[in-house]
Design a protein around this motif. Sequence first.
Motif, PDB file in Angstrom:
ATOM      1  N   THR A 135      53.957  27.097  55.528  1.00  0.00           N
ATOM      2  CA  THR A 135      55.386  27.281  55.210  1.00  0.00           C
ATOM      3  C   THR A 135      55.343  28.691  54.918  1.00  0.00           C
ATOM      4  O   THR A 135      54.348  29.516  54.791  1.00  0.00           O
ATOM      5  N   ASP A 136      56.656  29.548  55.044  1.00  0.00           N
ATOM      6  CA  ASP A 136      56.731  30.879  54.675  1.00  0.00           C
ATOM      7  C   ASP A 136      56.255  31.121  53.427  1.00  0.00           C
ATOM      8  O   ASP A 136      55.587  32.392  53.236  1.00  0.00           O
ATOM      9  N   ALA A 137      56.433  30.219  52.232  1.00  0.00           N
ATOM     10  CA  ALA A 137      55.976  30.486  51.192  1.00  0.00           C
ATOM     11  C   ALA A 137      54.486  30.373  50.919  1.00  0.00           C
ATOM     12  O   ALA A 137      53.828  31.181  50.277  1.00  0.00           O
ATOM     13  N   LEU A 138      53.989  29.559  51.618  1.00  0.00           N
ATOM     14  CA  LEU A 138      52.318  29.518  51.652  1.00  0.00           C
ATOM     15  C   LEU A 138      52.066  30.631  52.420  1.00  0.00           C
ATOM     16  O   LEU A 138      50.942  31.275  51.876  1.00  0.00           O
ATOM     17  N   ARG A 139      52.489  31.281  53.463  1.00  0.00           N
ATOM     18  CA  ARG A 139      51.935  32.344  54.189  1.00  0.00           C
ATOM     19  C   ARG A 139      52.076  33.503  53.099  1.00  0.00           C
ATOM     20  O   ARG A 139      51.001  34.398  52.983  1.00  0.00           O
ATOM     21  N   ASP A 140      53.141  33.556  52.599  1.00  0.00           N
ATOM     22  CA  ASP A 140      53.105  34.936  51.608  1.00  0.00           C
ATOM     23  C   ASP A 140      52.301  34.704  50.281  1.00  0.00           C
ATOM     24  O   ASP A 140      51.797  35.519  49.910  1.00  0.00           O
ATOM     25  N   THR A 141      52.051  33.598  50.195  1.00  0.00           N
ATOM     26  CA  THR A 141      50.879  33.364  48.916  1.00  0.00           C
ATOM     27  C   THR A 141      49.647  33.647  49.349  1.00  0.00           C
ATOM     28  O   THR A 141      48.920  34.558  48.692  1.00  0.00           O
ATOM     29  N   ILE A 142      49.267  33.379  50.452  1.00  0.00           N
ATOM     30  CA  ILE A 142      47.826  33.566  51.019  1.00  0.00           C
ATOM     31  C   ILE A 142      47.601  35.041  51.090  1.00  0.00           C
ATOM     32  O   ILE A 142      46.649  35.747  50.833  1.00  0.00           O
ATOM     33  N   CYS A 143      48.992  35.828  51.823  1.00  0.00           N
ATOM     34  CA  CYS A 143      48.869  37.254  51.915  1.00  0.00           C
ATOM     35  C   CYS A 143      48.567  37.918  50.651  1.00  0.00           C
ATOM     36  O   CYS A 143      47.806  38.882  50.707  1.00  0.00           O
ATOM     37  N   SER A 144      49.492  37.752  49.702  1.00  0.00           N
ATOM     38  CA  SER A 144      49.368  38.462  48.393  1.00  0.00           C
ATOM     39  C   SER A 144      47.857  38.096  47.757  1.00  0.00           C
ATOM     40  O   SER A 144      47.174  38.784  47.231  1.00  0.00           O
ATOM     41  N   VAL A 145      47.246  36.921  48.059  1.00  0.00           N
ATOM     42  CA  VAL A 145      46.094  36.551  47.598  1.00  0.00           C
ATOM     43  C   VAL A 145      44.817  37.502  48.300  1.00  0.00           C
ATOM     44  O   VAL A 145      43.944  38.177  47.917  1.00  0.00           O
ATOM     45  N   LEU A 146      45.048  37.706  49.583  1.00  0.00           N
ATOM     46  CA  LEU A 146      44.272  38.425  50.308  1.00  0.00           C
ATOM     47  C   LEU A 146      43.946  40.001  49.929  1.00  0.00           C
ATOM     48  O   LEU A 146      42.943  40.411  50.091  1.00  0.00           O
ATOM     49  N   LEU A 147      45.247  40.306  49.490  1.00  0.00           N
ATOM     50  CA  LEU A 147      45.242  41.796  49.241  1.00  0.00           C
ATOM     51  C   LEU A 147      44.509  42.057  47.759  1.00  0.00           C
ATOM     52  O   LEU A 147      44.197  42.889  47.607  1.00  0.00           O
ATOM     53  N   ASN A 148      44.102  40.894  47.044  1.00  0.00           N
ATOM     54  CA  ASN A 148      43.346  41.208  46.083  1.00  0.00           C
ATOM     55  C   ASN A 148      41.793  40.703  46.262  1.00  0.00           C
ATOM     56  O   ASN A 148      40.827  41.050  45.608  1.00  0.00           O
ATOM     57  N   ASP A 149      41.521  40.515  47.633  1.00  0.00           N
ATOM     58  CA  ASP A 149      39.999  40.440  48.152  1.00  0.00           C
ATOM     59  C   ASP A 149      39.170  39.633  47.532  1.00  0.00           C
ATOM     60  O   ASP A 149      38.079  39.861  47.122  1.00  0.00           O
ATOM     61  N   PRO A 150      39.467  38.495  47.362  1.00  0.00           N
ATOM     62  CA  PRO A 150      38.394  37.308  46.793  1.00  0.00           C
ATOM     63  C   PRO A 150      37.386  37.046  47.803  1.00  0.00           C
ATOM     64  O   PRO A 150      37.515  37.415  48.970  1.00  0.00           O
ATOM     65  N   LEU A 151      36.433  36.545  47.466  1.00  0.00           N
ATOM     66  CA  LEU A 151      35.223  36.148  48.193  1.00  0.00           C
ATOM     67  C   LEU A 151      35.841  35.089  49.414  1.00  0.00           C
ATOM     68  O   LEU A 151      35.380  35.194  50.747  1.00  0.00           O
ATOM     69  N   GLU A 152      36.728  34.137  48.876  1.00  0.00           N
ATOM     70  CA  GLU A 152      36.859  32.945  49.812  1.00  0.00           C
ATOM     71  C   GLU A 152      38.363  32.326  49.260  1.00  0.00           C
ATOM     72  O   GLU A 152      38.434  32.412  48.059  1.00  0.00           O
ATOM     73  N   ILE A 153      39.022  31.961  50.180  1.00  0.00           N
ATOM     74  CA  ILE A 153      40.310  31.148  49.998  1.00  0.00           C
ATOM     75  C   ILE A 153      40.307  29.779  50.544  1.00  0.00           C
ATOM     76  O   ILE A 153      39.652  29.694  51.638  1.00  0.00           O
TER      77      ILE A 153
END
Length: 553
Positions: free
Chosen positions: A117-135
């Motif tokens: 969904t658009d909301a899930l895509r936005d969520t993942i993008c904001s998480v990626l910008l924090n650079d965790p090891l894995e999602i």
Amino acid sequence: MMDHWYTVWFALLAYVGSLFLFFPSRRPARPAPARFPTVNQSRVEHATRGTFMGHLYVDHSLSIRVGNGGGTGASKYLRLLVNCFAYWRYKPDQPRDDPRYTAADVTVVIPSLDGDTDALRDTICSVLLNDPLEIKVVTINRNLDKAKHLAASLSKKIKVLSIDRANKRHQMCEALPEVTTPITIFADDDVYWPPTLLPWMLAPFERERVGGVGTNQRLRREKHPNVWNFLGAAYLIRRNWDCTACTYMDGGLPCLSGRTVAYRTKILQDEEFQYGFKHETWRSGQLNADDDNFLTRWMVNKGWDTHIQFHPKCEVQTTLEDNPKYLKQCLRWARSNWRSNWTSMFVEFSVWRRHPWSTFAVFQTTITSWSIVLDTLLTWLFWEVSATWHPEWFKWTARSLCYLWIFLGCRIVKYLEHFWRYPQDLKYILLIPAFGYFHSCFIKLYAMLTMHVTAWGSREGADANDNERLVLPPKYSHSTDPAVKNSFNIHDHDPHDESDDGDTNSLPEYTDAGYGAASDVRDDDGQDINIDECSALLPKYTVNQEATQESLD
């Protein structure tokens, strides 16, 4: 945070004071000065004895004295005053220059029903910008292909898992065996992280006893907010206030919200925890709602500390229903509060010892706080007491000020910062007491009578298997495999054991310039993540960080 010993005495004094005020006072009322006529004592005694305030008279300073009754009324305003003090005194944990845990020590687990969904895509993008090891995105089988397509379009850091049917607890546990980092963060699929979140969220884990860390939350601001948007924003404001104040007072809090919350992985991978998490019961049936309440209680019962990071750089934005479905969300939250708070106080009991102020200020209010009843009695009482006051202008001025405080003043304290930031929302100010009374009369009461219902209620497809949510659980037996650990308890933890610390390299640079500042993030194969695309999709944060920081400082 205040010393635990002092908070025990403080909570005891609050209880004893409330009980003392409840019993009738046999001390005769002192006559009022001649310039103000004495209140008709027999009338007041007849009207108020056995309620919650009584034997009031007006003295030369126009003050009102409480002689007996008052347990409920006194405790309400005691909670308000102490929580105001605690909220304004609170300070978040600051990230260190050489932190023990960095973004490389974090795995983010996102349970999702839809998979794309658009909301899930936005969520993942904001998480990626924090650079965790894995999602790890965990969806249901029928949406697996959609979720994989979404992951492939964003980053190789994302791994997609699935289970047969929608069940948030089982989706969360599905990812845990594959987590290799010391910290696991659970996030809903409709949240938006600032790029500075992880350093601030990891800071409290420098303390060995901290097992779970939550964030402050704010509703994503719409261009043209309606009534439902304001009510949702008000709910999160109240929640931030209560969590922050209780954290300062005794380290307790109502609940570590599952919208975004971090835990030590070793707690989550414990065999006993996972069994209890997936087989919690309410009455005689298995309960699959209230996942974040269970996790919070597990921290308390096993001796772990919890913490809330209330700071603009650790502020998660989320969405709530902007239509009448919001009432269904409120009903679901109210049922969760009844079930969890009852369990905390009368089944598990740990909160009474570990978090006495939080128990007094939050947990017991589920049972004792019925605002429409209390405020009606206060209104009637003051009307009776002031009936013989003279002159008339004084009587009506005193009544007006008292009623303004009872119905509005004591409630808007928590929202002053919001109205300062968004003065256009002042048009909704009367909704604060109006919705509070509606919630007390209908939603909270109905939730109490229907605690057996675990339906999501406000999300399409989430209740497809609701008839399976309250089923008899299987009996639990400990594993005979010696390689499987027993329940992990903080008291069994060696503070000098560094085996779970992970990498302690310096944090990557985080800036306040915006999402584009993290465009150099790379995935595990050294390839650039599509951050520019993510940044373009993400909403801009509307927090006035300088103003908020000034208020915190």
